[in-house]
Scaffold this motif. Sequence first.
Motif, PDB file in Angstrom:
ATOM      1  N   TYR A  30       0.860  -1.172   0.000  1.00 26.57           N
ATOM      2  CA  TYR A  30       0.000   0.000   0.000  1.00 26.57           C
ATOM      3  C   TYR A  30       0.900   1.225   0.000  1.00 26.57           C
ATOM      4  O   TYR A  30       1.806   1.342   0.834  1.00 26.57           O
ATOM      5  N   LYS A  31       0.661   2.110  -0.942  1.00 27.09           N
ATOM      6  CA  LYS A  31       1.499   3.296  -1.104  1.00 27.09           C
ATOM      7  C   LYS A  31       1.365   4.211   0.105  1.00 27.09           C
ATOM      8  O   LYS A  31       0.276   4.369   0.654  1.00 27.09           O
ATOM      9  N   ARG A  32       2.480   4.807   0.495  1.00 32.66           N
ATOM     10  CA  ARG A  32       2.490   5.758   1.609  1.00 32.66           C
ATOM     11  C   ARG A  32       2.404   7.176   1.064  1.00 32.66           C
ATOM     12  O   ARG A  32       2.924   7.471  -0.007  1.00 32.66           O
ATOM     13  N   ASP A  33       1.775   8.049   1.837  1.00 34.04           N
ATOM     14  CA  ASP A  33       1.684   9.452   1.428  1.00 34.04           C
ATOM     15  C   ASP A  33       2.951  10.189   1.859  1.00 34.04           C
ATOM     16  O   ASP A  33       3.879   9.595   2.416  1.00 34.04           O
ATOM     17  N   GLY A  34       2.996  11.494   1.637  1.00 32.15           N
ATOM     18  CA  GLY A  34       4.161  12.299   1.968  1.00 32.15           C
ATOM     19  C   GLY A  34       4.526  12.291   3.441  1.00 32.15           C
ATOM     20  O   GLY A  34       5.683  12.520   3.805  1.00 32.15           O
ATOM     21  N   ASP A  35       3.553  11.995   4.302  1.00 39.31           N
ATOM     22  CA  ASP A  35       3.808  11.930   5.743  1.00 39.31           C
ATOM     23  C   ASP A  35       4.179  10.523   6.201  1.00 39.31           C
ATOM     24  O   ASP A  35       4.330  10.286   7.398  1.00 39.31           O
ATOM     25  N   GLY A  36       4.269   9.587   5.271  1.00 41.25           N
ATOM     26  CA  GLY A  36       4.616   8.221   5.624  1.00 41.25           C
ATOM     27  C   GLY A  36       3.442   7.376   6.066  1.00 41.25           C
ATOM     28  O   GLY A  36       3.622   6.237   6.499  1.00 41.25           O
ATOM     29  N   LEU A  37       2.234   7.916   5.946  1.00 41.17           N
ATOM     30  CA  LEU A  37       1.044   7.165   6.339  1.00 41.17           C
ATOM     31  C   LEU A  37       0.596   6.256   5.196  1.00 41.17           C
ATOM     32  O   LEU A  37       0.665   6.628   4.026  1.00 41.17           O
ATOM     33  N   VAL A  38       0.141   5.066   5.547  1.00 40.07           N
ATOM     34  CA  VAL A  38      -0.306   4.097   4.555  1.00 40.07           C
ATOM     35  C   VAL A  38      -1.659   4.530   4.002  1.00 40.07           C
ATOM     36  O   VAL A  38      -2.589   4.817   4.746  1.00 40.07           O
TER      37      VAL A  38
END
Length: 173
Positions: A30-38
């Motif tokens: 699952y791709k992470r966003d810029g904040d590292g959240l899944v």
Amino acid sequence: MVCLVSRSGRELQRYHMGRRQVVGCIPYRYKRDGDGLVGDELEFLVISSPKGQGLMFPKGGWELDESAEEAASRESIEEAGVVGDVEGKLGRWSFLSKRYGTYYEGHMFPLLVKEELDLWPEKKLRQRIWMTAAEAREVCRHWWMKEALDMLVERLGSIPQQKRKPEADIRFP
């Protein structure tokens, strides 16, 4: 601890009705966003052929001393440098080996990636690239792997969102 040498040779290879048994996996995360959240967006890992003839998913011979799931996990480490959870089998395909002119049976599994290794046995032979399902389908050179990818995408799309989220312990560089 990960072994940094690929298995080689055909002495331990499995055959069924004269067909070499090959096991592969489709690594995904699952791709992470810029904040590292899944997030909810899926990415799939393709690797280059050692001879530079296109992209594919990790696969290789299924050996006598391992289960199909163990072979899928081993191939993902050797060829792609990823470790994860092997999930339920996607299917079995019969395909013609262009190199040897004989039919093989390919068994494919999903692999939910938990860790990307900095060093792995075939690092100098292959590149690994994360991409969307549509991109992976477009670049994959094997029709049977494309079918397996389609099955995985359909399977993952049918799982309720809250049950799809990976564990928080996934480590990526």
